[in-house]
Design a protein around this motif. Structure first.
Motif, PDB file in Angstrom:
ATOM      1  N   PHE A  62       0.833  -1.210   0.000  1.00  0.00           N
ATOM      2  CA  PHE A  62       0.000   0.000   0.000  1.00  0.00           C
ATOM      3  C   PHE A  62       0.870   1.263   0.000  1.00  0.00           C
ATOM      4  O   PHE A  62       0.536   2.255  -0.640  1.00  0.00           O
ATOM      5  CB  PHE A  62      -0.925  -0.028   1.224  1.00  0.00           C
ATOM      6  N   GLY A  63       1.987   1.181   0.721  1.00  0.00           N
ATOM      7  CA  GLY A  63       2.900   2.334   0.793  1.00  0.00           C
ATOM      8  C   GLY A  63       3.461   2.681  -0.578  1.00  0.00           C
ATOM      9  O   GLY A  63       3.466   3.846  -1.000  1.00  0.00           O
ATOM     10  N   LYS A  64       3.900   1.664  -1.283  1.00  0.00           N
ATOM     11  CA  LYS A  64       4.445   1.859  -2.630  1.00  0.00           C
ATOM     12  C   LYS A  64       3.359   2.443  -3.566  1.00  0.00           C
ATOM     13  O   LYS A  64       3.617   3.340  -4.375  1.00  0.00           O
ATOM     14  CB  LYS A  64       4.898   0.500  -3.159  1.00  0.00           C
ATOM     15  N   PHE A  65       2.173   1.904  -3.388  1.00  0.00           N
ATOM     16  CA  PHE A  65       1.029   2.370  -4.186  1.00  0.00           C
ATOM     17  C   PHE A  65       0.750   3.856  -3.918  1.00  0.00           C
ATOM     18  O   PHE A  65       0.506   4.631  -4.855  1.00  0.00           O
ATOM     19  CB  PHE A  65      -0.191   1.510  -3.820  1.00  0.00           C
ATOM     20  N   LEU A  66       0.855   4.237  -2.643  1.00  0.00           N
ATOM     21  CA  LEU A  66       0.608   5.642  -2.296  1.00  0.00           C
ATOM     22  C   LEU A  66       1.668   6.560  -2.906  1.00  0.00           C
ATOM     23  O   LEU A  66       1.358   7.642  -3.405  1.00  0.00           O
ATOM     24  CB  LEU A  66       0.593   5.816  -0.779  1.00  0.00           C
ATOM     25  N   ILE A  67       2.923   6.132  -2.868  1.00  0.00           N
ATOM     26  CA  ILE A  67       4.008   6.949  -3.438  1.00  0.00           C
ATOM     27  C   ILE A  67       3.782   7.123  -4.942  1.00  0.00           C
ATOM     28  O   ILE A  67       3.857   8.223  -5.491  1.00  0.00           O
ATOM     29  CB  ILE A  67       5.388   6.312  -3.157  1.00  0.00           C
ATOM     30  N   TRP A  68       3.483   6.026  -5.604  1.00  0.00           N
ATOM     31  CA  TRP A  68       3.214   6.057  -7.056  1.00  0.00           C
ATOM     32  C   TRP A  68       2.041   6.998  -7.362  1.00  0.00           C
ATOM     33  O   TRP A  68       2.110   7.834  -8.257  1.00  0.00           O
ATOM     34  CB  TRP A  68       2.933   4.621  -7.532  1.00  0.00           C
ATOM     35  N   THR A  69       0.988   6.883  -6.584  1.00  0.00           N
ATOM     36  CA  THR A  69      -0.195   7.727  -6.800  1.00  0.00           C
ATOM     37  C   THR A  69       0.138   9.200  -6.544  1.00  0.00           C
ATOM     38  O   THR A  69      -0.338  10.086  -7.264  1.00  0.00           O
ATOM     39  CB  THR A  69      -1.346   7.277  -5.867  1.00  0.00           C
ATOM     40  N   ALA A  70       0.972   9.449  -5.538  1.00  0.00           N
ATOM     41  CA  ALA A  70       1.329  10.838  -5.216  1.00  0.00           C
ATOM     42  C   ALA A  70       2.112  11.482  -6.374  1.00  0.00           C
ATOM     43  O   ALA A  70       1.904  12.654  -6.692  1.00  0.00           O
ATOM     44  CB  ALA A  70       2.156  10.875  -3.935  1.00  0.00           C
ATOM     45  N   VAL A  71       2.989  10.681  -6.997  1.00  0.00           N
ATOM     46  CA  VAL A  71       3.751  11.212  -8.147  1.00  0.00           C
ATOM     47  C   VAL A  71       2.784  11.592  -9.275  1.00  0.00           C
ATOM     48  O   VAL A  71       2.876  12.674  -9.874  1.00  0.00           O
ATOM     49  CB  VAL A  71       4.786  10.167  -8.632  1.00  0.00           C
ATOM     50  N   ILE A  72       1.850  10.701  -9.532  1.00  0.00           N
ATOM     51  CA  ILE A  72       0.863  10.998 -10.593  1.00  0.00           C
ATOM     52  C   ILE A  72       0.053  12.242 -10.222  1.00  0.00           C
ATOM     53  O   ILE A  72      -0.180  13.119 -11.051  1.00  0.00           O
ATOM     54  CB  ILE A  72      -0.094   9.793 -10.790  1.00  0.00           C
ATOM     55  N   LEU A  73      -0.352  12.300  -8.973  1.00  0.00           N
ATOM     56  CA  LEU A  73      -1.173  13.442  -8.538  1.00  0.00           C
ATOM     57  C   LEU A  73      -0.413  14.759  -8.658  1.00  0.00           C
ATOM     58  O   LEU A  73      -1.006  15.798  -8.929  1.00  0.00           O
ATOM     59  CB  LEU A  73      -1.641  13.240  -7.098  1.00  0.00           C
ATOM     60  N   ALA A  74       0.908  14.713  -8.464  1.00  0.00           N
ATOM     61  CA  ALA A  74       1.709  15.939  -8.590  1.00  0.00           C
ATOM     62  C   ALA A  74       1.593  16.486 -10.016  1.00  0.00           C
ATOM     63  O   ALA A  74       1.361  17.690 -10.222  1.00  0.00           O
ATOM     64  CB  ALA A  74       3.160  15.650  -8.234  1.00  0.00           C
ATOM     65  N   PHE A  75       1.732  15.601 -10.999  1.00  0.00           N
ATOM     66  CA  PHE A  75       1.572  16.029 -12.401  1.00  0.00           C
ATOM     67  C   PHE A  75       0.144  16.513 -12.652  1.00  0.00           C
ATOM     68  O   PHE A  75      -0.084  17.515 -13.317  1.00  0.00           O
ATOM     69  CB  PHE A  75       1.893  14.870 -13.350  1.00  0.00           C
ATOM     70  N   PHE A  76      -0.787  15.784 -12.100  1.00  0.00           N
ATOM     71  CA  PHE A  76      -2.199  16.130 -12.309  1.00  0.00           C
ATOM     72  C   PHE A  76      -2.495  17.530 -11.752  1.00  0.00           C
ATOM     73  O   PHE A  76      -3.137  18.345 -12.406  1.00  0.00           O
ATOM     74  CB  PHE A  76      -3.085  15.081 -11.627  1.00  0.00           C
ATOM     75  N   LEU A  77      -1.970  17.788 -10.560  1.00  0.00           N
ATOM     76  CA  LEU A  77      -2.253  19.078  -9.931  1.00  0.00           C
ATOM     77  C   LEU A  77      -1.587  20.235 -10.674  1.00  0.00           C
ATOM     78  O   LEU A  77      -2.142  21.330 -10.774  1.00  0.00           O
ATOM     79  CB  LEU A  77      -1.807  19.061  -8.462  1.00  0.00           C
ATOM     80  N   TRP A  78      -0.409  19.963 -11.213  1.00  0.00           N
ATOM     81  CA  TRP A  78       0.256  20.989 -12.033  1.00  0.00           C
ATOM     82  C   TRP A  78      -0.636  21.347 -13.231  1.00  0.00           C
ATOM     83  O   TRP A  78      -0.865  22.523 -13.537  1.00  0.00           O
ATOM     84  CB  TRP A  78       1.619  20.446 -12.510  1.00  0.00           C
TER      85      TRP A  78
END
Lengths: 270, 408
Positions: free
Chosen positions: B15-31
């Motif tokens: 789950f931790g790895k999944f959260l990190i991966w999702t956070a990276v995607i969300l960073a691009f999304f938020l930009w």
């Protein structure tokens, strides 16, 4: 071809040999049609500070110039060099490229004298008509219109002010046409048979050299009827089959060739 | 932590790895979201578009993703209507990719129109003569069909599927999926074509204008063919990318090669007609309006190299690679051909969008060069991030790949 003929066909004949390129027509058009001056900063928009500033009039690719004056050159070196100026309103094409593409019928080839209308409250701003028009006669409102304080009091009440995000264009000063017809009705005359000069556009009105003649191309009593048939008359990109209602005149062959794009000896398109 | 939600019998990362991966995607999304807010608040003046380039990066992006998303309707047609059973191993992914591409394209369009609040005018005041009207109707209807096709996959989520009603609903939707596949194929064919027709009818733009068949210019048919010639291999690429990321085998190579064969066949047909079309345009239409082939190109930025890259390197070459079994059946070559194919169709959409309006139709006008700015890039990347996010969630929680258990 979807070419439609109407009883009245308002049109222009622009004598390029008379045009000095002074730009009065552009100014007349801007004032008549409530075209907002371009201003760099918007005091009412705080989010603007987070991105690039608005364009001022120095960015010619963002201006709203319903009437635009192009500079033509014969491409020769001095002393053979010659220049000409070509004012370009909307061509009000008989077979417009812009009308059939609009997804929401915001633009129409109007039966009122064959003027191509633009319905601003219906335009969704997709800009497909801009992509279609080879004359670049359609303009998008990139920014909210903004008038310097006090200047908004000088706006014409006859013309609507367009919001941001719609496409706008020259309509041969359509409000003047409505006024001319109203006046004819009041005077007991036939609004469908206006005499020469009863209805004219701001650019034709203001032109100091009288290079622009405006009238009904179908009416033998109007000057444009004959002028359009002149051996020196031509229409821009006539070969594409758009049937513009704006004619140009020039005694200079190189000007006529550039207008029609048949540059046989010149080696083609420049 | 969330392992009870995983599909039956498969393993997923922590789950931790999944959260990190999702956070990276969300960073691009938020930009991208930041850029989108700027556009909606300040107007389209914020972008690199101008009076010459009313169409630019967004329209290119839209047309490209819609073509690449064509795997959904075409694979659905082959699976449900022509009953090619092997495709069931990848059909779920094609539907998800199609859904992402279409919904993403619609999101971009809301930014691209000057008056997003009036988007519904397309249905209320339709102009039956406009190819764009056809696109508006078909694209929204087809997006709805894709949602309907997507729903059974969601209902088959392990925990949801334990509820008898949902189980029965998912089953019945599957039974009737042929109907939606048929409707989807019909709708998608039309709007893929209309997107091409949008350019072909531009009578004032000699670069794009084409004579045609009945009311449709040739570009209508060329766009349909190029979409079905690239969509299936785009799904293969997405699948392979997911395999590389997750370190798992998700679809057997035989199915991928079959997708390559399908795309290759359609690409070959497309290339045949595309070359004929280019020839007819250069030697027939252009001279008829006093223009030459050479005049259609300008410098490096709009040079002939674009056309040759599109037709030869990213057209003929992948077509030959994909229809030759000995090449197609080697993974590295199949993926190379797929990348070239997808690049070719994207390049085609770019050329039709930008070069068409960059060409100075008036003889005294000049070529203009268009460069998108960061706002256009960021908002397009937002859509890509949105796609990554959907795929991530679907892969983690839904039974996307029926072969995953047996292959790993």
């Amino acid at each position: 071809m979807h070419y439609k003929e109407f009883k009245i066909k308002w049109g222009m004949v622009i004598d390029i040999d008379k045009c000095t390129g002074c730009g009065a027509c552009m100014v007349g058009c801007q004032v008549e049609n409530n075209i907002a001056p371009m201003t760099k900063s918007d005091p009412y928009n705080y989010v603007q500070a987070l991105t690039k500033p608005r364009d001022d009039a120095s960015n010619k690719l963002r201006t709203l110039t319903w009437m635009n004056v192009y500079e033509l050159s014969n491409g020769k070196a001095f002393p053979e060099h010659e220049t000409a100026y070509l004012p370009r309103p909307c061509m009000q094409c008989g077979n417009p490229a812009c009308v059939p593409v609009c997804p929401v019928v915001a633009t129409e080839k109007n039966e009122e004298g064959g003027i191509v209308s633009q319905i601003y409250p219906r335009c969704i701003g997709c800009r497909y008509c801009m992509a279609a028009c080879p004359y670049h006669a359609r303009y998008f409102n990139w920014w909210d219109p903004l008038w310097p304080e006090g200047m908004d009091k000088g706006l014409s009440p006859a013309t609507s002010v367009r919001p941001r995000g719609v496409v706008e264009k020259c309509n041969f000063c359509h409000s003047r046409y409505l006024q001319a017809k109203d006046k004819a009705r009041l005077d007991g005359e036939d609004p469908m048979n206006l005499p020469e000069g009863a209805y004219t556009t701001a650019c034709a009105d203001i032109c100091p050299t009288k290079a622009i003649t405006f009238g009904d191309l179908n009416n033998p009593e109007h000057k444009v009827h004959e002028l359009a048939k002149s051996p020196h008359a031509f229409r821009l990109l006539e070969k594409l089959g758009l049937h513009p209602q704006v004619y140009y005149m020039s005694e200079r062959e190189w000007v006529r060739k550039q207008g029609d794009n048949y540059n046989a000896e010149a080696g083609g398109h420049h | 932590m969330d392992s009870k939600l995983f599909p039956e019998g498969v393993q997923r990362c922590s789950f931790g790895k999944f959260l990190i991966w999702t956070a990276v995607i969300l960073a691009f999304f938020l930009w991208g979201l930041y850029a989108a807010v700027l556009v909606l608040y300040n107007g389209i003046g914020t972008t690199g578009l101008d009076n010459y380039f009313g169409f630019g990066a967004w329209i290119t992006f839209d047309l490209a993703v819609i073509a690449l998303g064509a795997g959904a309707f075409f694979t659905g047609l082959l699976k449900y209507i022509l009953k090619i059973k092997q495709l069931e191993k990848i059909i779920n992914l094609t539907v998800v990719v199609g859904f992402i591409c279409y919904s993403g394209a619609m999101l971009v369009l809301t930014l691209d129109i000057g008056q997003p609040g009036r988007a519904w005018f397309g249905y209320w005041h339709p102009n039956v003569h406009s190819m764009l009207t056809e696109v508006i109707f078909c694209i929204t209807c087809y997006c709805t069909v894709l949602i309907i096709e997507f729903v059974p996959l969601v209902l088959e989520q392990k925990q949801l599927n334990k509820i008898p009603f949902i189980h029965a609903l998912a089953h019945n939707m599957h039974v009737n999926m042929a109907l939606f596949a048929g409707i989807g194929a019909f709708l998608s064919t039309f709007h893929q074509g209309s997107l091409g027709g949008m350019y072909g009818v531009l009578i004032g733009r000699p670069f794009a204008f084409r004579e045609g068949f009945f009311i449709w210019p040739w570009t209508f048919f060329l766009f349909v063919l190029s979409a079905v010639g690239s969509g299936p291999v785009f799904t293969v690429l997405v699948c392979t990318f997911m395999e590389k990321l997750t370190g798992k085998k998700l679809v057997d190579f035989k199915t991928k090669a079959l997708m390559g064969k399908i795309a290759g066949t359609m690409l070959t047909v497309y290339m045949f007609f595309k070359i004929l079309d280019t020839w007819a345009w250069a030697t027939g239409y252009l001279p008829s309006v006093g223009l030459t082939f050479d005049q259609m190109f300008y410098g490096m930025v709009y040079g002939k190299w674009l056309l040759y890259t599109e037709i030869v390197l990213c057209g003929v070459v992948p077509a030959i690679m994909l229809i030759t079994p000995s090449i197609r059946n080697r993974p590295a070559l199949l993926y190379t051909a797929a990348i070239l194919d997808c690049a070719g169709v994207s390049l085609n959409r770019y050329i039709f969008t930008v070069q068409t309006i960059a060409f100075p139709a008036m003889p005294f006008d000049k070529w203009q060069v268009y460069a998108p700015n960061w706002v256009e890039y960021a908002s397009s990347i937002m859509i890509v991030a949105y796609g990554f996010l959907v795929l991530t969630l679907v892969y983690r929680y839904l039974p996307l790949f029926p072969q995953e258990r047996e292959l790993n």
